[in-house]
Design a protein around this motif. Sequence first.
Motif, PDB file in Angstrom:
ATOM      1  N   LEU A 136     -29.351 -43.114   8.094  1.00  0.00           N
ATOM      2  CA  LEU A 136     -29.549 -42.591   6.774  1.00  0.00           C
ATOM      3  C   LEU A 136     -31.210 -42.768   6.701  1.00  0.00           C
ATOM      4  O   LEU A 136     -31.959 -41.689   6.133  1.00  0.00           O
ATOM      5  N   CYS A 137     -31.884 -43.799   7.360  1.00  0.00           N
ATOM      6  CA  CYS A 137     -33.278 -43.395   7.347  1.00  0.00           C
ATOM      7  C   CYS A 137     -33.791 -42.243   8.032  1.00  0.00           C
ATOM      8  O   CYS A 137     -34.829 -41.480   7.579  1.00  0.00           O
ATOM      9  N   LEU A 138     -33.377 -41.881   9.136  1.00  0.00           N
ATOM     10  CA  LEU A 138     -33.646 -40.574   9.864  1.00  0.00           C
ATOM     11  C   LEU A 138     -33.714 -39.400   8.950  1.00  0.00           C
ATOM     12  O   LEU A 138     -34.321 -38.608   8.908  1.00  0.00           O
ATOM     13  N   LEU A 156     -36.226 -36.475   7.399  1.00  0.00           N
ATOM     14  CA  LEU A 156     -35.862 -35.233   7.687  1.00  0.00           C
ATOM     15  C   LEU A 156     -35.996 -34.487   6.251  1.00  0.00           C
ATOM     16  O   LEU A 156     -36.387 -33.231   6.233  1.00  0.00           O
ATOM     17  N   THR A 157     -35.090 -35.036   5.656  1.00  0.00           N
ATOM     18  CA  THR A 157     -34.972 -34.267   4.022  1.00  0.00           C
ATOM     19  C   THR A 157     -36.248 -34.482   3.383  1.00  0.00           C
ATOM     20  O   THR A 157     -36.581 -33.334   2.738  1.00  0.00           O
ATOM     21  N   VAL A 158     -37.079 -35.331   3.406  1.00  0.00           N
ATOM     22  CA  VAL A 158     -38.369 -35.535   2.447  1.00  0.00           C
ATOM     23  C   VAL A 158     -39.340 -34.439   3.479  1.00  0.00           C
ATOM     24  O   VAL A 158     -39.881 -33.664   2.600  1.00  0.00           O
ATOM     25  N   LEU A 159     -39.166 -34.163   4.704  1.00  0.00           N
ATOM     26  CA  LEU A 159     -39.983 -33.016   5.378  1.00  0.00           C
ATOM     27  C   LEU A 159     -39.442 -31.641   4.912  1.00  0.00           C
ATOM     28  O   LEU A 159     -40.170 -30.987   4.606  1.00  0.00           O
ATOM     29  N   ARG A 160     -38.119 -31.645   4.595  1.00  0.00           N
ATOM     30  CA  ARG A 160     -37.667 -30.382   4.117  1.00  0.00           C
ATOM     31  C   ARG A 160     -38.244 -29.906   2.674  1.00  0.00           C
ATOM     32  O   ARG A 160     -38.359 -28.930   2.125  1.00  0.00           O
ATOM     33  N   ALA A 177     -28.088 -37.579  -2.109  1.00  0.00           N
ATOM     34  CA  ALA A 177     -26.592 -37.963  -1.400  1.00  0.00           C
ATOM     35  C   ALA A 177     -27.019 -38.876  -0.294  1.00  0.00           C
ATOM     36  O   ALA A 177     -26.423 -39.926   0.098  1.00  0.00           O
ATOM     37  N   VAL A 178     -28.414 -39.161   0.033  1.00  0.00           N
ATOM     38  CA  VAL A 178     -28.631 -40.109   1.246  1.00  0.00           C
ATOM     39  C   VAL A 178     -28.878 -41.322   0.497  1.00  0.00           C
ATOM     40  O   VAL A 178     -28.399 -42.451   0.971  1.00  0.00           O
ATOM     41  N   ALA A 179     -29.490 -41.300  -0.977  1.00  0.00           N
ATOM     42  CA  ALA A 179     -29.692 -42.536  -1.589  1.00  0.00           C
ATOM     43  C   ALA A 179     -28.330 -42.972  -1.752  1.00  0.00           C
ATOM     44  O   ALA A 179     -28.168 -44.429  -1.834  1.00  0.00           O
ATOM     45  N   ILE A 180     -27.302 -42.256  -2.147  1.00  0.00           N
ATOM     46  CA  ILE A 180     -25.929 -42.765  -2.696  1.00  0.00           C
ATOM     47  C   ILE A 180     -25.408 -43.373  -1.112  1.00  0.00           C
ATOM     48  O   ILE A 180     -24.680 -44.553  -1.093  1.00  0.00           O
ATOM     49  N   GLY A 181     -25.642 -42.908   0.021  1.00  0.00           N
ATOM     50  CA  GLY A 181     -25.124 -43.528   1.200  1.00  0.00           C
ATOM     51  C   GLY A 181     -25.845 -44.708   1.404  1.00  0.00           C
ATOM     52  O   GLY A 181     -25.269 -45.740   2.013  1.00  0.00           O
ATOM     53  N   PHE A 182     -27.302 -44.673   1.264  1.00  0.00           N
ATOM     54  CA  PHE A 182     -27.832 -46.149   1.242  1.00  0.00           C
ATOM     55  C   PHE A 182     -27.276 -47.274   0.304  1.00  0.00           C
ATOM     56  O   PHE A 182     -26.992 -48.497   0.698  1.00  0.00           O
ATOM     57  N   ILE A 183     -26.948 -46.807  -0.868  1.00  0.00           N
ATOM     58  CA  ILE A 183     -26.389 -47.823  -1.802  1.00  0.00           C
ATOM     59  C   ILE A 183     -24.954 -48.314  -1.335  1.00  0.00           C
ATOM     60  O   ILE A 183     -24.710 -49.444  -1.428  1.00  0.00           O
ATOM     61  N   LEU A 216     -25.577 -42.449  -9.817  1.00  0.00           N
ATOM     62  CA  LEU A 216     -26.355 -41.821  -9.213  1.00  0.00           C
ATOM     63  C   LEU A 216     -25.838 -40.241  -8.746  1.00  0.00           C
ATOM     64  O   LEU A 216     -26.532 -39.201  -9.071  1.00  0.00           O
ATOM     65  N   GLY A 217     -24.728 -40.350  -8.400  1.00  0.00           N
ATOM     66  CA  GLY A 217     -24.171 -38.950  -7.952  1.00  0.00           C
ATOM     67  C   GLY A 217     -23.751 -38.134  -9.270  1.00  0.00           C
ATOM     68  O   GLY A 217     -24.130 -36.994  -9.130  1.00  0.00           O
ATOM     69  N   LEU A 218     -23.505 -38.814 -10.221  1.00  0.00           N
ATOM     70  CA  LEU A 218     -23.346 -37.890 -11.509  1.00  0.00           C
ATOM     71  C   LEU A 218     -24.759 -37.311 -11.926  1.00  0.00           C
ATOM     72  O   LEU A 218     -24.860 -36.167 -12.382  1.00  0.00           O
TER      73      LEU A 218
END
Length: 110
Positions: free
Chosen positions: A19-21, A25-29, A48-54, A73-75
């Motif tokens: 998830l960190c990786l 990569l998403t911040v780079l995009r 979506a990554v934040a939801i995965g972290f949670i 957060l998803g909503l």
Amino acid sequence: MIAGETFLSYCVLIALALLCLSFLLTVLRVLKGPTLPDRILGLDMLVAVAIGFIAVLGIRTGFSFHVDIAIALGLVGFLATVAFARFVMSRKPEDAPHRPASGADRETRR
């Protein structure tokens, strides 16, 4: 039963590393993304990554309260994506950044 707990802790660590990786990569995009829709899609992916972290932190701590936060957060992320999409669709062509005409475009204008 200690083997199962050890396996779960390793899986949680691997999931957090992946998830960190994906976050980096998403911040780079989002920063680089050549167009506005690319950046909007990157922001949606960040949600979506934040939801995965949670979710992973909920598994690690054992609290079910994290699931409620992930759903909220998803909503909010979905509504933000819809709002950004409406913004992009409502832009006028003159609001879009000017791109130089290619050689083929110049020929058809003459």
